[in-house]
Design an enzyme around this catalytic site. Structure first.
Site, short mmCIF file in Angstrom:
data_model
loop_
_atom_site.label_atom_id
_atom_site.label_comp_id
_atom_site.label_asym_id
_atom_site.label_seq_id
_atom_site.Cartn_x
_atom_site.Cartn_y
_atom_site.Cartn_z
N SER A 1 0.87 -1.18 0.00
CA SER A 1 0.00 0.00 0.00
C SER A 1 0.90 1.23 0.00
CB SER A 1 -0.92 0.00 1.23
OG SER A 1 -1.83 -1.07 1.16
N LYS B 1 -6.74 1.80 -3.64
CA LYS B 1 -6.61 1.11 -2.35
C LYS B 1 -6.73 2.10 -1.20
CE LYS B 1 -5.58 -1.64 1.03
NZ LYS B 1 -4.33 -2.38 1.18
N LYS C 1 -1.91 5.01 8.17
CA LYS C 1 -1.02 5.35 7.05
C LYS C 1 -1.78 5.43 5.74
CE LYS C 1 1.09 2.36 4.81
NZ LYS C 1 0.93 1.64 3.53
#
Length: 303
Positions: free
Chosen positions: A106, A181, A250
């Site tokens: 990611s 994502k 994050k």
């Protein structure tokens, strides 16, 4: 070379960099599908676990990538991916021109675009293909995979994706997989936080939170969190979904930063990133993301 390896146009094994909580079951799925896989991880335990599954395990990414023309990275963030690929001892130096890098981490979309340019100068292509579904779906090969990049490169990687995932989406140009994502996790985190807040309010009023969840799942409030997280991980008090709060925070910062980079005032994403960052800092690096309930409950004066 295995038959499956031939199908992805590889001249050698597939290198898999990062055998962590998600990477190990994903790499194992490739082994089970007949691919020759060479894995690497800094953890001895992770390497031993991969070797026990029948894979070849190495302590450095460069060793794992030696002889491979396809490299998959599954690492904590884009900075670590960049270091693994282009840093001192990076794998890009041992992958032949025409090779393909598939970043399933990611990472930040803008960083991914810059990385793609740097790899292209070395004769390497990049597909960003982050995943959604968690450890359980990594284990059973039913992940959702969001792939950004050149269409031919995505097709080259498709046999790999089909071994690891059930839903494969070509999202657009390089970097778009990582963008989708991050945005997916923003929507997911918002749903979980809302469900947790609703459960806290319901409990304070005297409504059994489990009953509330049943109603949500039969009504318009239903979402992934109400269906698969609230009872098993939140109301049970186990908080063991196997996805960390730090990683969720994050990803939310990535979504908010992407909106900023595009000149969009995404107040919801910005607020979610701030909330989850505070929760992560308060609860510590080992907190599961479902512990957002604990943070929200404590903030409202409830243990």
């Amino acid at each position: 070379m295995t038959e499956r390896t031939r199908h992805v146009g590889a001249t050698g094994p597939v290198a898999f960099v990062g055998l962590g909580m998600m990477g190990l079951p994903m790499a194992t799925r490739l082994l089970e599908a007949g691919f020759a896989v060479q894995g690497s991880d800094l953890s001895v335990d992770a390497r031993n676990a991969f070797a026990a599954k029948g894979g070849k395990a190495f302590s450095t990414a460069r060793e794992a990538a030696d002889g491979a023309s396809i490299v998959i990275t599954m690492l904590p963030d884009g900075k670590i991916v960049r270091e693994a690929l282009l840093g001192s001892g990076g794998v890009a130096g041992v992958v032949a021109r025409g090779g393909l890098v598939v970043d399933m981490s990611s990472s930040a979309p803008m960083q991914t675009r810059r990385l793609a340019g740097d790899l292209a100068a070395m004769g390497l292509s990049l597909v960003d293909a982050p995943v959604s579904g968690g450890v359980r779906r990594a284990q059973d090969g039913s992940l959702a995979i969001m792939a950004g990049g050149d269409a031919a490169d995505i097709e080259r990687a498709r046999p790999l994706f089909e071994a690891m995932g059930r839903s494969i989406f070509a999202t657009g140009p390089v970097g778009s997989g990582h963008a989708v994502k991050a945005l997916n996790n923003y929507v997911s985190a918002a749903g979980l936080a809302a469900a947790c807040e609703a459960a806290i309010v319901a409990g304070r009023f005297g409504v059994d939170p489990a009953v509330l969840v049943d109603v949500l799942n039969a009504s318009t409030g239903r979402n992934n969190s109400t269906e698969v997280k609230m009872k098993p991980f939140v109301l049970s008090g186990t908080f063991a979904s196997a996805f960390s709060m730090a990683l969720m925070a994050k990803d939310l910062r990535t979504a908010a930063e992407l909106a900023d980079d595009l000149g969009i005032d995404a107040a919801g994403a910005r607020g979610a990133a701030a909330l989850w960052t505070r929760a992560s800092e308060d609860l510590g690096p080992g907190a599961d993301h479902t512990e957002i309930y604990r943070y929200l409950a404590a903030r409202r004066g409830k243990a």
